[in-house]
Write an enzyme that holds these catalytic residues in place. Sequence first.
Site, PDB file in Angstrom:
ATOM      1  N   ASP A 163     -18.096  -3.825   1.686  1.00  0.00           N
ATOM      2  CA  ASP A 163     -17.646  -4.653   0.561  1.00  0.00           C
ATOM      3  C   ASP A 163     -16.165  -4.416   0.273  1.00  0.00           C
ATOM      4  OD1 ASP A 163     -19.820  -6.161  -0.232  1.00  0.00           O
ATOM      5  OD2 ASP A 163     -20.540  -4.696  -1.702  1.00  0.00           O
ATOM      6  N   GLY A 219     -34.230 -23.128   4.580  1.00  0.00           N
ATOM      7  CA  GLY A 219     -34.160 -24.312   3.724  1.00  0.00           C
ATOM      8  C   GLY A 219     -35.490 -24.595   3.045  1.00  0.00           C
ATOM      9  N   TYR A 266     -20.857 -11.509  11.198  1.00  0.00           N
ATOM     10  CA  TYR A 266     -21.002 -12.786  10.484  1.00  0.00           C
ATOM     11  C   TYR A 266     -19.640 -13.485  10.373  1.00  0.00           C
ATOM     12  CZ  TYR A 266     -21.300 -16.021   6.558  1.00  0.00           C
ATOM     13  OH  TYR A 266     -21.183 -17.127   5.764  1.00  0.00           O
ATOM     14  N   ASN A 312     -17.330 -17.049  -3.352  1.00  0.00           N
ATOM     15  CA  ASN A 312     -18.730 -16.772  -3.722  1.00  0.00           C
ATOM     16  C   ASN A 312     -19.391 -17.980  -4.368  1.00  0.00           C
ATOM     17  OD1 ASN A 312     -17.443 -14.116  -3.295  1.00  0.00           O
ATOM     18  ND2 ASN A 312     -19.473 -13.376  -3.842  1.00  0.00           N
ATOM     19  N   PHE A 361     -26.855 -18.455   9.879  1.00  0.00           N
ATOM     20  CA  PHE A 361     -27.333 -17.236   9.231  1.00  0.00           C
ATOM     21  C   PHE A 361     -26.164 -16.662   8.429  1.00  0.00           C
ATOM     22  CE2 PHE A 361     -30.450 -16.544  12.984  1.00  0.00           C
ATOM     23  CZ  PHE A 361     -31.392 -17.341  12.366  1.00  0.00           C
ATOM     24  N   TYR A 373     -29.209 -23.889   0.267  1.00  0.00           N
ATOM     25  CA  TYR A 373     -28.626 -23.825  -1.087  1.00  0.00           C
ATOM     26  C   TYR A 373     -27.419 -24.764  -1.234  1.00  0.00           C
ATOM     27  CZ  TYR A 373     -25.908 -21.679  -4.906  1.00  0.00           C
ATOM     28  OH  TYR A 373     -25.153 -21.452  -6.021  1.00  0.00           O
TER      29      TYR A 373
HETATM   30  N1  UFG Z   1     -23.479  -6.637  -5.918  1.00  0.00           N
HETATM   31  C1  UFG Z   1     -23.985  -5.604  -6.692  1.00  0.00           C
HETATM   32  N2  UFG Z   1     -25.338  -5.475  -6.773  1.00  0.00           N
HETATM   33  C2  UFG Z   1     -26.220  -6.303  -6.138  1.00  0.00           C
HETATM   34  C3  UFG Z   1     -25.686  -7.360  -5.348  1.00  0.00           C
HETATM   35  C4  UFG Z   1     -24.307  -7.501  -5.257  1.00  0.00           C
HETATM   36  O1  UFG Z   1     -23.247  -4.827  -7.291  1.00  0.00           O
HETATM   37  O2  UFG Z   1     -27.430  -6.109  -6.256  1.00  0.00           O
HETATM   38  C5  UFG Z   1     -22.024  -6.808  -5.816  1.00  0.00           C
HETATM   39  C6  UFG Z   1     -21.516  -6.714  -4.392  1.00  0.00           C
HETATM   40  O3  UFG Z   1     -21.251  -5.391  -4.070  1.00  0.00           O
HETATM   41  C7  UFG Z   1     -20.277  -7.602  -4.481  1.00  0.00           C
HETATM   42  C8  UFG Z   1     -20.607  -8.637  -5.550  1.00  0.00           C
HETATM   43  O4  UFG Z   1     -21.700  -8.093  -6.267  1.00  0.00           O
HETATM   44  O5  UFG Z   1     -19.200  -6.846  -4.919  1.00  0.00           O
HETATM   45  C9  UFG Z   1     -21.012  -9.970  -4.966  1.00  0.00           C
HETATM   46  O6  UFG Z   1     -22.030  -9.738  -4.000  1.00  0.00           O
HETATM   47  P1  UFG Z   1     -22.821 -10.917  -3.260  1.00  0.00           P
HETATM   48  O7  UFG Z   1     -23.775 -10.259  -2.314  1.00  0.00           O
HETATM   49  O8  UFG Z   1     -23.354 -11.859  -4.273  1.00  0.00           O
HETATM   50  O9  UFG Z   1     -21.686 -11.691  -2.475  1.00  0.00           O
HETATM   51  P2  UFG Z   1     -20.656 -11.130  -1.386  1.00  0.00           P
HETATM   52  O10 UFG Z   1     -19.313 -11.111  -2.055  1.00  0.00           O
HETATM   53  O11 UFG Z   1     -21.086  -9.889  -0.740  1.00  0.00           O
HETATM   54  O12 UFG Z   1     -20.849 -12.227  -0.259  1.00  0.00           O
HETATM   55  C10 UFG Z   1     -20.307 -13.480  -0.314  1.00  0.00           C
HETATM   56  C11 UFG Z   1     -21.157 -14.471   0.463  1.00  0.00           C
HETATM   57  C12 UFG Z   1     -21.195 -14.095   1.920  1.00  0.00           C
HETATM   58  C13 UFG Z   1     -19.780 -13.953   2.431  1.00  0.00           C
HETATM   59  C14 UFG Z   1     -19.001 -12.991   1.576  1.00  0.00           C
HETATM   60  C15 UFG Z   1     -17.563 -12.920   1.992  1.00  0.00           C
HETATM   61  O13 UFG Z   1     -22.476 -14.491  -0.058  1.00  0.00           O
HETATM   62  O14 UFG Z   1     -21.853 -15.100   2.648  1.00  0.00           O
HETATM   63  O15 UFG Z   1     -19.033 -13.397   0.220  1.00  0.00           O
HETATM   64  O16 UFG Z   1     -17.067 -11.660   1.757  1.00  0.00           O
HETATM   65  F1  UFG Z   1     -19.774 -13.495   3.693  1.00  0.00           F
END
Ligand code: UFG
Length: 328
Positions: free
Chosen positions: A283, A36, A140, A169, A75, A11
């Site tokens: 989270d 990829g 991770y 993000n 990963f 991505y």
């Molecule tokens: N969320 C939801 N519902 C979903 C998916 C996500 O409510 O179906 C929320 C999550 O709880 C979070 C926010 O949306 O609060 C963002 O979630 P993402 O999974 O999109 O992203 P993250 O913040 O968990 O993860 C990102 C990167 C990771 C990195 C992390 C660092 O994708 O690679 O930030 O904390 F490790």
Amino acid sequence: MHILVTGGAGYIGSHAVKLFLERGHDVWIYDNLCFGHRAAVPADRLIVGDLNEPHRIDQVLLQHRIDAVVHFAAFTYVGESVQHPAKYWQNNVVNTLNLMECLRRHKVARFVFSSTAATFGTPEQMPITEQTPQKPINPYGASKLTVERILADYSQAYQWGFAALRYFNAAGARADGSIGEDHTPETHLIPLIIQAAMGKRPHIEIFGTDYPTPDGTCVRDYIHVDDLAEAHLLTLEKLQPGQAMHYNLGNGRGYSVREVIAAVEAVTGKKVPIKEGPRRAGDPPVLVASSDKIQKELGWKPRYTDINAIVETAWNWHRAHPKGYKDK
Ligand code: UFG
């Protein structure tokens, strides 16, 4: 520059590759295509290979006279890293060390590394600056922080110039709609909301509504993937031998899950069905970056500062490619 991009068909990698080529660099993509996509990169620039094959990396470095590496391959699923830590230590650390040893042998001493907000864990003070202590809370984040530390040692010992770029993000897609975000499985918020808006999922589940935030949902700092790509190029162009750069990359403004859902509704004109669910383990309530350091030192400036503008690029990609790259 002759640049090797590991994970360049992924991505963020594919957006960086497109930008580097546009700016006239000689770019080679090294990707095992595990995550990829072949269609995300020019076929004549793609080398299908794995980081556990040092002899192949040696060949590529020699053949293409590589003088800098941008290392995206890794990963990136936090939850999976908790379940299967060995997978993350092996791929994100051991394989990165393999790559670094190849580079050392070939005297390639410029390296830009994809690090992450996950190296900070759950800091209490916002925004997160480069001074904020790094205390990862999952394998991770720990694996990425370990590579940052190995890089510091290489920089001292072998005069490497390196940049550790900690993304918050990553979101959005190339403005021309040619490449975008397609993960299998998809776990990221914006693509999941868009899929719910398109009727491809019954709803978006909100993971937790009782956080200590204004609307009770998690707050994140969404940064456009093309702004990330620009940051890589800037650091590559400025790196000097022996120099260690550490930069946090975000917009400096957080949006809650509910605000992101509202942005998708505004951009698509569609109502998104919502299901309120429990918190997802691990989270943090709020993660917002300060990117003042890279702005001051390198003049980086994100072009996409508004969540609707970011979502619009993601929406254009998903609308044009409802099944993504169709290769997984
Ligand atoms: N969320 C939801 N519902 C979903 C998916 C996500 O409510 O179906 C929320 C999550 O709880 C979070 C926010 O949306 O609060 C963002 O979630 P993402 O999974 O999109 O992203 P993250 O913040 O968990 O993860 C990102 C990167 C990771 C990195 C992390 C660092 O994708 O690679 O930030 O904390 F490790």
